[in-house]
Enzyme design. Sequence first.
Site, PDB file in Angstrom:
ATOM      1  N   LYS A  72     -64.974  45.811 -94.869  1.00  0.00           N
ATOM      2  CA  LYS A  72     -66.158  45.924 -93.957  1.00  0.00           C
ATOM      3  C   LYS A  72     -67.449  45.889 -94.833  1.00  0.00           C
ATOM      4  O   LYS A  72     -67.334  46.634 -95.941  1.00  0.00           O
ATOM      5  CB  LYS A  72     -66.076  47.154 -93.093  1.00  0.00           C
ATOM      6  CG  LYS A  72     -65.342  46.946 -91.886  1.00  0.00           C
ATOM      7  CD  LYS A  72     -65.536  48.127 -90.740  1.00  0.00           C
ATOM      8  CE  LYS A  72     -64.821  47.909 -89.581  1.00  0.00           C
ATOM      9  NZ  LYS A  72     -65.138  46.641 -88.780  1.00  0.00           N
TER      10      LYS A  72
ATOM     11  N   ARG B  93     -56.650  44.199 -81.966  1.00  0.00           N
ATOM     12  CA  ARG B  93     -56.241  43.367 -81.169  1.00  0.00           C
ATOM     13  C   ARG B  93     -54.562  43.194 -81.373  1.00  0.00           C
ATOM     14  O   ARG B  93     -53.588  42.861 -80.429  1.00  0.00           O
ATOM     15  CB  ARG B  93     -56.939  41.858 -80.894  1.00  0.00           C
ATOM     16  CG  ARG B  93     -56.933  41.217 -82.297  1.00  0.00           C
ATOM     17  CD  ARG B  93     -57.823  40.068 -82.089  1.00  0.00           C
ATOM     18  NE  ARG B  93     -59.152  40.729 -82.412  1.00  0.00           N
ATOM     19  CZ  ARG B  93     -60.479  40.006 -82.347  1.00  0.00           C
ATOM     20  NH1 ARG B  93     -60.425  38.645 -82.167  1.00  0.00           N
ATOM     21  NH2 ARG B  93     -61.413  40.583 -82.484  1.00  0.00           N
TER      22      ARG B  93
HETATM   23  N1  BES Z   1     -63.188  48.499 -85.115  1.00  0.00           N
HETATM   24  C1  BES Z   1     -63.929  47.255 -85.075  1.00  0.00           C
HETATM   25  C2  BES Z   1     -65.106  46.931 -83.982  1.00  0.00           C
HETATM   26  C3  BES Z   1     -66.111  48.094 -83.979  1.00  0.00           C
HETATM   27  C4  BES Z   1     -67.295  47.558 -84.421  1.00  0.00           C
HETATM   28  C5  BES Z   1     -66.106  49.228 -83.445  1.00  0.00           C
HETATM   29  C6  BES Z   1     -68.404  48.478 -84.294  1.00  0.00           C
HETATM   30  C7  BES Z   1     -66.941  50.360 -83.266  1.00  0.00           C
HETATM   31  C8  BES Z   1     -68.265  49.748 -83.844  1.00  0.00           C
HETATM   32  C9  BES Z   1     -63.183  45.954 -85.109  1.00  0.00           C
HETATM   33  O1  BES Z   1     -61.731  46.322 -85.467  1.00  0.00           O
HETATM   34  C10 BES Z   1     -63.518  44.795 -85.873  1.00  0.00           C
HETATM   35  O2  BES Z   1     -63.657  44.970 -87.223  1.00  0.00           O
HETATM   36  N2  BES Z   1     -64.007  44.022 -85.292  1.00  0.00           N
HETATM   37  C11 BES Z   1     -64.714  42.681 -85.789  1.00  0.00           C
HETATM   38  C12 BES Z   1     -63.805  41.580 -86.024  1.00  0.00           C
HETATM   39  C13 BES Z   1     -64.080  40.392 -86.500  1.00  0.00           C
HETATM   40  C14 BES Z   1     -64.634  40.660 -87.931  1.00  0.00           C
HETATM   41  C15 BES Z   1     -63.021  39.572 -86.711  1.00  0.00           C
HETATM   42  C16 BES Z   1     -66.070  42.525 -85.424  1.00  0.00           C
HETATM   43  O3  BES Z   1     -65.995  42.743 -83.937  1.00  0.00           O
HETATM   44  O4  BES Z   1     -66.956  42.703 -85.898  1.00  0.00           O
HETATM   45 ZN    ZN Z   2     -61.548  45.865 -87.747  1.00  0.00          ZN
END
Ligand code: BES
Ligand code: ZN
Length: 481
Positions: free
Chosen positions: A257, A330
């Site tokens: 991230k 997912r």
């Molecule tokens: N845990 C995150 C989603 C999330 C984002 C939760 C902000 C709480 C606050 C999830 O696992 C994730 O990283 N989603 C990504 C997916 C993408 C990079 C494939 C997203 O939504 O940006």
């Molecule tokens: Zn994630």
Amino acid sequence: MKITTHEQLDLQFQGTLLIPVFETNEKSVVPIEFHGVSIPAEVFYGKKDTSYLAAKYDSLHLFIGLGKDARFKETRTIFRRIVSRNAELLKGNVALVLPDGLTEAQAMGVFSGILLGTYNAGHFRKAKTHPFEGEYELTVIAKKDYRALADKAFRTAQAQLEILKLVDLPPNMVNPAYLAKWALEAGERFGFTTTVLNREAAAQAKLEAFLSVGQGSEQEPQFIVMEYRPAKMTEKTRHIGLVGKGITFDSGGLNIKTAGMVFMKSDMAGGAAVLGTMRLVADLQLPVKVTAIVPACENAIGKSAFRPGDVIGSYSGHSIEVIDTDAEGRLILADGLSYLLKNYKPDTVVDIATLTGSSVATFGNECGALFTNNVELEMALRGAGETTGERLWPLPLWDAYKPDIDSDIADVKNYHSKPTAGAITAAKFLEFFTEGHKSWAHLDIAGVAFGDDEFGKSKHATAYGVQLLTTFIENHGYGGA
Ligand code: BES
Ligand code: ZN
Ligand code: ZN
């Protein structure tokens, strides 16, 4: 917390009086009056978010504005605020003076707000206990007997307090084993059975998508299965299945991230909502069968972490191409859903997860995104959300989005590599693993599980989902008993 109810205030009472007041009128000529204290409307007339403190006869009188027709959540916030900000005033005797005409929803708000007001997110700061914590007995002055209602409000708030803590505690403490222990202990105490599959047991069961996500972490993945069965069951007893995302920390994995990683201890908030719901459903002894799964693991970076490009298996037998290791939620939910459907065959399935940034981009912090293939289920969930103030709003599951998860090499892929419709494609991915179940809903709560509000300096837990899912279950899902 408990209450004792009296119709009248004891004339000898000395202490602090909490006096909620419905809004009259700015220009009212009749002052607000209680126990010999009279306040002209120019000073205070019960407007929402106002209060007035007066000292008289060795007692403090705290008048609290309720507004004209405050709903459950607003009333709860008013009381949470009063109790959390005024701990000093609440050290001695406290009496709560409830006005006639308080609705049930408002009374629930008052009592649950009072208990939630004791929450202090400073778990690692020098201990300061709130005078209302523990076995506190609150004196209530009211014409009605509020004992049963207060009992339910307190049980609800107690479950929420536990979940606030579980989500706010740091990720070096709340690891998958911590969640598993929590589930085992809550099961013993409140009456549901908990079975935990560790890495080895999960491998034997072929929970391959789940294990792929957890394989980069030192923390052993824990696949938590909970079963609540009511004392009296008939053929008509409904069976509700829940699945909650239990990522105790989401680094993104090898697709590390670049933003917001510091908030990712909250990536188990869907799982925590399911744990809190199990605790509360069992505590209230609701007459519904509930089976719940929390796949818990950490999405870490390490020498054995899964990679973008990997093709992994899943409990369902379908192969999955991993395009992005940050789309991990997912993957674990897919195995959670398949395991639940195959082994338990619930009438209705609801999954809940902090799944996508896209749902936050769409709805901000106002509501969770709701995806379902069933209109009755949609109405039941949205209705429960209106009651509890944990709102949901629908997004589509149209097949037009299905090609986004088609893979060249595997049965399905976990990410479409596009900056658009992220919450919807994530939901389409989950739908693929529901085997055409006729009553399934997915709640994406990334925007509402962890937020900014007046009860903390930085983002913190909200316990979103506990009361929502419990209310939904209490209403037997939908379609009556
Ligand atoms: N845990 C995150 C989603 C999330 C984002 C939760 C902000 C709480 C606050 C999830 O696992 C994730 O990283 N989603 C990504 C997916 C993408 C990079 C494939 C997203 O939504 O940006
Ligand atoms: Zn994630
Ligand atoms: Zn995540």
